[in-house]
Design an enzyme around this catalytic site. Sequence first.
Site, short mmCIF file in Angstrom:
data_model
loop_
_atom_site.label_atom_id
_atom_site.label_comp_id
_atom_site.label_asym_id
_atom_site.label_seq_id
_atom_site.Cartn_x
_atom_site.Cartn_y
_atom_site.Cartn_z
N GLU A 1 -0.16 0.78 -5.16
CA GLU A 1 1.53 0.88 -5.31
C GLU A 1 1.86 -0.54 -6.00
OE1 GLU A 1 3.76 2.54 -1.99
OE2 GLU A 1 2.78 4.36 -2.34
N GLU B 1 -2.16 9.66 -2.44
CA GLU B 1 -1.30 9.74 -1.27
C GLU B 1 -0.27 10.66 -1.42
OE1 GLU B 1 0.65 5.91 0.09
OE2 GLU B 1 -1.31 5.06 -0.50
O1 AHR Z 1 0.98 5.86 3.70
C1 AHR Z 1 1.93 4.94 3.92
C2 AHR Z 1 2.26 3.98 2.82
O2 AHR Z 1 2.95 4.89 1.97
C3 AHR Z 1 1.01 3.22 2.19
O3 AHR Z 1 0.90 2.33 2.75
C4 AHR Z 1 1.64 3.11 0.89
O4 AHR Z 1 0.87 2.94 -0.20
C5 AHR Z 1 2.90 4.24 0.58
O5 AHR Z 1 4.14 3.48 0.38
#
Ligand code: AHR
Length: 502
Positions: free
Chosen positions: A173, A305
């Site tokens: 990210e 994710e």
């Molecule tokens: O999964 C929780 C968080 O969500 C992670 O650390 C991040 O990559 C995303 O914003």
Amino acid sequence: MAKLFINERNKMGHINPEIYGHFSEHLGRCIYEGLYVGENSDIPNVNGMRKDVVEALKEMQIPVLRWPGGCFADEYHWKDGIGPKEERKKMINTHWGGVVEDNSFGTHEFFELCEQLGCKTYVNGNVGSGTVQEMSEWVEYITFDGVSPMADLRKKNGHEKPWKIDYFGIGNENWGCGGNMTPEYYANLYRRYQTYVRQYHADKPVKKVCGGANGDEYYWTKKVMDTCFEMPQPPAAHGYMDGLSLHYYVVPGVWEHKGSATRFDENDWYKTLKKAVFMKELVERHGAIMDQYDPHKEIGMIVDEWGCWFDVEPGTNPGFLYQQNTMRDALVAGVTLNIFNKHCDRVKMACIAQTVNVLQSVILTEGPKMILTPTYHVFHMYKHHQDADLVESFLEGNKMIGTDQDCQVPFLNESVSVDKDGCVKVTLTNLSVSEDAPVEMSFMSLVPQEITGTILRGEMHACNTFEEPEQVKEENFNAYEVTDGVISFTAPAGSVISFRIR
Ligand code: AHR
């Protein structure tokens, strides 16, 4: 009556097992307590890894584990997590609850865990606050077999043989917690950092994952592909990237009030599922941009994710992201995995966030107790798709349902695969809160001889608790009839069904 047509002879792509992957971050009680309790714990463990959790994840056939973050990855300095545990540096986990991270779970422990799980490894490097040298040395430490400062250090720390990194993420990210970068800036950094992720073993390549977009921020994909996508130029065996990531969370409310995991009404149910179904559009639109550069789909979309993100359970640390998991989560998982299967020509890996005790977990723990969530059961029911070939399927007579015009979702959703032994696997969800769905399922040429069905169902708030751990669980499903090769059954409201048919 909906009709499900299956052409089991028309193979549409291979379902990479990694589509069923998981993500574990140094966040709340995911690593510590959830996966790792340390060798001296009273909780039964093997080299510090919880036996019950490892067993359950193996049974679910976990194919790959991503670590150490998330946002944590861009603050993680791997050398803090090697060597004698009592000498490891302590740090504050600034992203997640401001707690002390004692680094007792580090590189050696991660590879030990993956060895116990029998799964592939996905390590996420630090671009946000780390150097090229630090990243390069981590890869050398883990994978180099010869004489070198980092390989020698690994040996000194008790591991003679190198490990294998299957996937390596270059930052996380980086548009946000990983450095607040513009795509142009990140893309140039990516080219530089990935150069020093050395391939020490031609037969065990490290697949490099470039940091991708947040949800529907398509410009990020475009800009990053513009700068980073290069086909391998012989004699080099690899281009700059093997995958491009995508992160997308289903948040029914607004960021400040996401909504409760367990207290919700029918509107919230459909709103949540509509946001889950949006994954299809995301995969297709990001995929279309990737196609402009990579029409032969050489690189994978890595949705590393995904999952539901609700308000934390009342009374728990807001930085720990601990939430319950109901039938609504199960349907989000069922729909999303069907979407990934159906786009397996482009989606090569996906990691639900996160494995234990954080966000849409498959497992929750409380001290020595462990429960399996409805989401766990969906992964367990879908595991038969891993490594199979997607085949053509089509639902006729499917309709849109929901509480209002703006919040409609498809009644049914399915994906179908066939394995190397010719066994056909069907997974199907009924997204309605209240309406059962009669279905007729027919095949191109298969005459069903042997059918195994399982079902997950429950009222919309149904969940497993430490007091009642088996409220929602997979059951055998035999309520079908076969007439002239057509299988008829009724998919109950709010259910996930899986069939294996020979
Ligand atoms: O999964 C929780 C968080 O969500 C992670 O650390 C991040 O990559 C995303 O914003």
